[in-house]
Design an enzyme around this catalytic site. Structure first.
Site, PDB file in Angstrom:
ATOM      1  CG  HIS A 185      -2.056   0.930   1.146  1.00 16.33           C
ATOM      2  ND1 HIS A 185      -1.981   2.232   1.556  1.00 16.33           N
ATOM      3  CD2 HIS A 185      -3.323   0.752   0.698  1.00 16.33           C
ATOM      4  CE1 HIS A 185      -3.159   2.819   1.389  1.00 16.33           C
ATOM      5  NE2 HIS A 185      -3.988   1.932   0.872  1.00 16.33           N
ATOM      6  CG  PHE A 186      -0.607   2.558  -2.964  1.00 15.48           C
ATOM      7  CD1 PHE A 186      -1.616   1.699  -3.393  1.00 15.48           C
ATOM      8  CD2 PHE A 186      -0.950   3.656  -2.221  1.00 15.48           C
ATOM      9  CE1 PHE A 186      -2.941   1.984  -3.108  1.00 15.48           C
ATOM     10  CE2 PHE A 186      -2.272   3.940  -1.930  1.00 15.48           C
ATOM     11  CZ  PHE A 186      -3.271   3.108  -2.368  1.00 15.48           C
TER      12      PHE A 186
END
Length: 144
Positions: free
Chosen positions: A48-49
């Site tokens: 993420h991410f």
């Protein structure tokens, strides 16, 4: 001030889901100020991410909820026989991203406190800048 040992004695959360590192202020039944140090080693960073890690908003709200649980359970004599369940979120707003290296300052103030339920207003800030805020609802339930 509460250190990590005090926090571990107050709430049942454990790594990797414990999202409170220290408590700076605690006014029983009224208010808590806690810290979460967001590191590159957090479990969410890889996904993420990739290449641009940010702390998910839902985990910021969970950190607020855990701080509120510390507030509710800390001075309770039979805290080991109770849990604080997160039962709702109202008026959640996310204002800025939280990245590894940031220190999240979590401030929760009790709005309503009843025998088994509580409503708190939470703020999460980084360097004095508002990252998120929400009203957190919770219930005190017997641990089975």
């Amino acid at each position: 001030m509460l250190d990590i040992g005090d926090i571990l004695r107050s709430i049942p959360h454990r790594y990797p889901f414990l999202l409170v590192d220290r408590v700076l202020e605690l006014e029983p039944g009224r208010r808590i100020v806690a810290l979460k140090n967001v590191t590159i080693n957090e479990s969410f960073v890889r996904g993420h991410f990739p290449g641009a890690p940010v702390m998910p908003g839902v985990l910021i709200v969970e950190a607020m909820a855990q701080s509120g649980a510390v507030l509710l359970l800390h001075d309770m004599p039979d805290r080991d026989s109770n849990l604080v369940y997160f039962t709702g979120i109202d008026h959640a707003r996310f204002r800025r991203t939280v990245r590894p290296g940031d220190q999240l300052r979590l401030t929760l103030e009790v709005l309503k406190l009843r025998a088994r339920t509580c409503k708190m207003h939470g703020r999460a800030e980084v360097d004095g800048s508002l990252a998120a805020e929400a009203e957190i609802l919770s219930a005190l339930v017997p641990r089975t």
